[in-house]
Design a protein around this motif. Structure first.
Motif, PDB file in Angstrom:
ATOM      1  N   UNK A 455     -47.865 -18.395 -33.858  1.00 51.15           N
ATOM      2  CA  UNK A 455     -47.625 -19.773 -34.270  1.00 51.15           C
ATOM      3  C   UNK A 455     -47.278 -19.841 -35.754  1.00 51.15           C
ATOM      4  N   UNK A 456     -47.902 -18.986 -36.546  1.00 53.62           N
ATOM      5  CA  UNK A 456     -47.585 -18.948 -37.978  1.00 53.62           C
ATOM      6  C   UNK A 456     -46.150 -18.477 -38.206  1.00 53.62           C
ATOM      7  N   UNK A 457     -45.700 -17.502 -37.415  1.00 55.01           N
ATOM      8  CA  UNK A 457     -44.308 -17.054 -37.509  1.00 55.01           C
ATOM      9  C   UNK A 457     -43.362 -18.170 -37.057  1.00 55.01           C
ATOM     10  N   UNK A 458     -43.790 -18.928 -36.057  1.00 51.73           N
ATOM     11  CA  UNK A 458     -42.970 -20.038 -35.579  1.00 51.73           C
ATOM     12  C   UNK A 458     -42.789 -21.079 -36.677  1.00 51.73           C
ATOM     13  N   UNK A 459     -43.863 -21.348 -37.416  1.00 48.52           N
ATOM     14  CA  UNK A 459     -43.758 -22.277 -38.549  1.00 48.52           C
ATOM     15  C   UNK A 459     -42.752 -21.757 -39.569  1.00 48.52           C
ATOM     16  N   UNK A 460     -42.824 -20.470 -39.885  1.00 47.71           N
ATOM     17  CA  UNK A 460     -41.888 -19.883 -40.842  1.00 47.71           C
ATOM     18  C   UNK A 460     -40.459 -19.945 -40.337  1.00 47.71           C
ATOM     19  N   UNK A 533     -42.275 -28.669 -29.927  1.00 46.89           N
ATOM     20  CA  UNK A 533     -41.837 -29.162 -31.242  1.00 46.89           C
ATOM     21  C   UNK A 533     -40.752 -28.259 -31.837  1.00 46.89           C
ATOM     22  N   UNK A 534     -40.920 -26.946 -31.696  1.00 50.01           N
ATOM     23  CA  UNK A 534     -39.935 -26.020 -32.247  1.00 50.01           C
ATOM     24  C   UNK A 534     -38.590 -26.178 -31.549  1.00 50.01           C
ATOM     25  N   UNK A 535     -38.598 -26.355 -30.238  1.00 46.99           N
ATOM     26  CA  UNK A 535     -37.347 -26.556 -29.499  1.00 46.99           C
ATOM     27  C   UNK A 535     -36.658 -27.838 -29.964  1.00 46.99           C
ATOM     28  N   UNK A 536     -37.443 -28.865 -30.163  1.00 45.69           N
ATOM     29  CA  UNK A 536     -36.892 -30.139 -30.627  1.00 45.69           C
ATOM     30  C   UNK A 536     -36.222 -29.975 -31.992  1.00 45.69           C
ATOM     31  N   UNK A 537     -36.883 -29.223 -32.876  1.00 50.18           N
ATOM     32  CA  UNK A 537     -36.316 -28.986 -34.203  1.00 50.18           C
ATOM     33  C   UNK A 537     -35.024 -28.192 -34.120  1.00 50.18           C
ATOM     34  N   UNK A 538     -35.003 -27.138 -33.309  1.00 59.07           N
ATOM     35  CA  UNK A 538     -33.815 -26.296 -33.211  1.00 59.07           C
ATOM     36  C   UNK A 538     -32.630 -27.048 -32.615  1.00 59.07           C
ATOM     37  N   UNK A 539     -32.901 -27.932 -31.683  1.00 57.75           N
ATOM     38  CA  UNK A 539     -31.807 -28.725 -31.103  1.00 57.75           C
ATOM     39  C   UNK A 539     -31.203 -29.666 -32.131  1.00 57.75           C
ATOM     40  N   UNK A 552     -33.633 -19.438 -27.556  1.00 56.11           N
ATOM     41  CA  UNK A 552     -34.059 -18.210 -26.888  1.00 56.11           C
ATOM     42  C   UNK A 552     -35.135 -17.495 -27.700  1.00 56.11           C
ATOM     43  N   UNK A 553     -34.965 -17.490 -29.024  1.00 57.14           N
ATOM     44  CA  UNK A 553     -35.967 -16.873 -29.904  1.00 57.14           C
ATOM     45  C   UNK A 553     -37.299 -17.603 -29.783  1.00 57.14           C
ATOM     46  N   UNK A 554     -37.237 -18.930 -29.819  1.00 52.69           N
ATOM     47  CA  UNK A 554     -38.459 -19.731 -29.698  1.00 52.69           C
ATOM     48  C   UNK A 554     -39.157 -19.437 -28.374  1.00 52.69           C
TER      49      UNK A 554
END
Length: 584
Positions: A455-460, A533-539, A552-554
């Motif tokens: 999760x910390x890497x996801x934040x980064x 949340x990460x998918x939403x940001x990437x979109x 795909x990375x997420x």
């Protein structure tokens, strides 16, 4: 070594370095029991009476709290206080909540009302005010909000001009929504000297030119006094200037940081009390010839309420322990301000998380009570109304969500936090990133620890991509800022829950079982939100093939082995119902 503020996103924290409720000393436990007894025996029976604000009752109860030493924990001994430290102060705040609106008056007095003088007052001011604030002979209030300056405190229009004889500052303007306004003797107030320099003042109730507006009619917390302050050439003596001219923001924002942490503690205490009342009601209320506590959906609610409250409680004491250590030996205003500001991120996290946990808990409390939850004769109705203000107090949750990433980025730009190098390093390995395999080190919660690390890497990942795209314009993209804040909040909550459980397990493996279950349930239940949340940001950040690559990375990063959450929740519910209260 004391962890720096915000560093939890970059470092692996040793459970032994985290303060938890299990680390309370005998003195702390005695304080807790004293507060709980006072709240249950002297405050709770008068909650309904307080709702109608009978004249003199709130002051009478505050004076009684003063007799028991419950107003003086943050005040140094040389000024009549007990100087018990921040941990004791948080214990008092958490356990006073059975008094309903009394907790709000108490918190405004002992926290944001008194602390500006404790931390930033000069010797004469401390001698004049603190002994009486410690006993309740004087009651304090904090006046920052204005009709056109709420979360944007520096937009204040209240002005202060030095009188021709140089003896007074003449204040003109209005403050609004001021807790304790109708019962206070001392108001820590902010005004702009010559219309420009944001400055703090101590205003006495009998100040010429100072008056109060009418009591506000509120949705909840009805027993507390909330009025406006009106300044019409109010003659404030020059010796009542607090701190330095033009440095009021240092006082205001750092006191709010402590206020946010205390608010989180109060919300946590209220959530624990709500769980106790809901569990007892579920055991008593029968439908279809059995207590509703036997129904799976009721058990689901109680378990979720307990797991979220456990994360909130773990977070609050973790932060308090760091601030207590950071403040040790510091008395000068500048030193105190720096020590508190170090954990501004964590204080905002505590405020947002705990207030939203409480809202969830009381909403489910009403649902467990059913129709009775909507009736004023039952406690769920008041809990529901009273809880809502916490997401507005001490800076709205939206403002606090902006503060968290903004402070992280500012510190990263100054080189105080190695977020940018970490994000850059992550970018170099991003295409090969996979979900971390749990480390088989013989300790529990291996899968959950691996999830938090990822999760910390996801934040980064999200933060790095957002900064790269928008640079200094990122602040305008509030939805992305909000996602970064939510990622940081959940990471801190999940990690705090795990660290507390691991520390307890190292001390007593068998006695830690409930904590392990609560931590596992919270992490497993919350982790999927991070992927969403990460998918939403990437979109939003990317289009076309690049979007698909990032998604795909997420997906790879968030892959994890599901567990039997229903079974875990049943275990939690069984423990809560057996104890008839929140239990760890």
């Amino acid at each position: 070594m004391l962890q720096k503020g915000g560093a939890f996103l970059l470092e692996t924290t040793n459970p032994r370095n985290v303060f938890t409720p299990e680390d309370l000393s005998d003195e702390h436990r005695m304080i807790r029991d004293t507060v709980a007894d006072f709240a249950a025996n002297e405050l709770a029976p008068r909650v309904e009476e307080l709702e109608h604000q009978p004249e003199g009752l709130m002051r009478e109860l505050l004076a009684r709290a003063g007799e028991l030493g419950l107003l003086s924990a943050d005040i140094p001994e040389e000024y009549g206080g007990s100087d018990l430290g921040k941990i004791a102060s948080i214990i008092i705040t958490e356990n006073i909540v059975a008094g309903g609106s009394f907790a709000l008056a108490h918190g405004a007095h002992t926290g944001i009302g008194s602390l500006p003088i404790v931390f930033f007052g000069n010797e004469e001011q401390k001698q004049r005010y603190l002994p009486k604030l410690a006993t309740g002979e004087m009651i304090a209030a904090y006046a920052l909000t204005e009709p056109n300056a709420g979360s944007d405190a520096l937009a204040a229009r209240t002005r202060a001009v030095l009188s021709p004889d140089g003896k007074y500052y003449l204040l003109n303007g209005e403050k609004m929504f001021i807790t304790n306004a109708g019962i206070a003797d001392v108001y820590v107030t902010y005004a702009k000297v010559d219309g420009e320099k944001f400055t703090a003042f101590i205003v006495d109730r009998n100040t010429p030119g100072f008056s109060l507006g009418a009591e506000e009619k509120k949705m909840g917390i009805k027993g507390s006094s909330t009025r406006s302050l009106i300044f019409e050439d109010a003659r404030v003596p020059v010796e009542n200037l607090l701190g330095e001219i033009g440095r009021g923001h240092v006082i205001a924002f750092n006191i709010l940081n402590i206020g946010r942490l205390k608010l989180g503690a109060g919300c946590t205490g209220s959530a624990k009390l709500a769980i106790e009342l809901a569990a007892k009601y579920a055991l008593q209320r029968e439908q279809f010839k059995q207590p509703i506590a036997k129904f799976g959906m009721i058990q689901h609610k109680l378990a979720q309420m307990a797991a979220r409250t456990y994360a909130s409680e773990s977070m609050i004491y973790r932060i308090t322990g760091m601030i207590e250590e950071s403040l040790a030996g510091k008395t000068a205003g500048a030193e105190v301000a720096a020590a508190i500001e170090e954990y501004a991120i964590e204080c905002s996290i505590a405020k947002v998380f705990a207030s939203e946990v409480l809202d969830y808990v009381v909403d489910e409390m009403v649902q467990i009570y059913g129709g009775y939850g909507y009736i004023q004769d039952y406690p769920a109705e008041r809990f529901y109304r009273d809880s809502r203000i916490n997401r507005i107090f001490e800076g709205t949750n939206e403002i606090n969500r902006l503060i968290i990433p903004a402070t992280l980025i500012r510190r990263a730009m100054k080189g105080q936090l190695a977020l940018l190098p970490a994000a850059k390093a992550l970018a170099g390995e991003i295409l090969n990133l996979r979900a971390a395999a749990p480390e088989d080190d013989g300790k529990p919660l291996a899968a959950e620890r691996a999830m938090v690390a990822m999760a910390k890497k996801l934040f980064l990942l999200v933060g790095g991509q957002a900064v790269e795209k928008y640079m200094d314009k990122l602040a305008k993209e509030q939805e992305i800022i909000g996602i970064l804040a939510d990622l940081a909040i959940q990471i801190y909550a999940m990690e705090s829950a795990i660290l507390r459980a691991l520390k307890a397990w190292e001390a007593d493996p068998q006695g830690a079982q409930t904590k392990l279950i609560l931590a596992q349930t919270y992490v497993q239940d919350s982790f999927p939100l991070l992927e969403k949340w990460a998918r939403e940001a990437m979109c939003f950040l990317f289009e076309g093939d690049m979007r698909q690559t990032q998604l795909s990375i997420v997906k790879r990063m968030c892959k994890h082995q599901p567990v039997d959450l229903i079974g875990l929740r049943r275990q939690i519910a069984d423990r809560v119902l057996t104890a008839e209260k929140y239990v760890v």
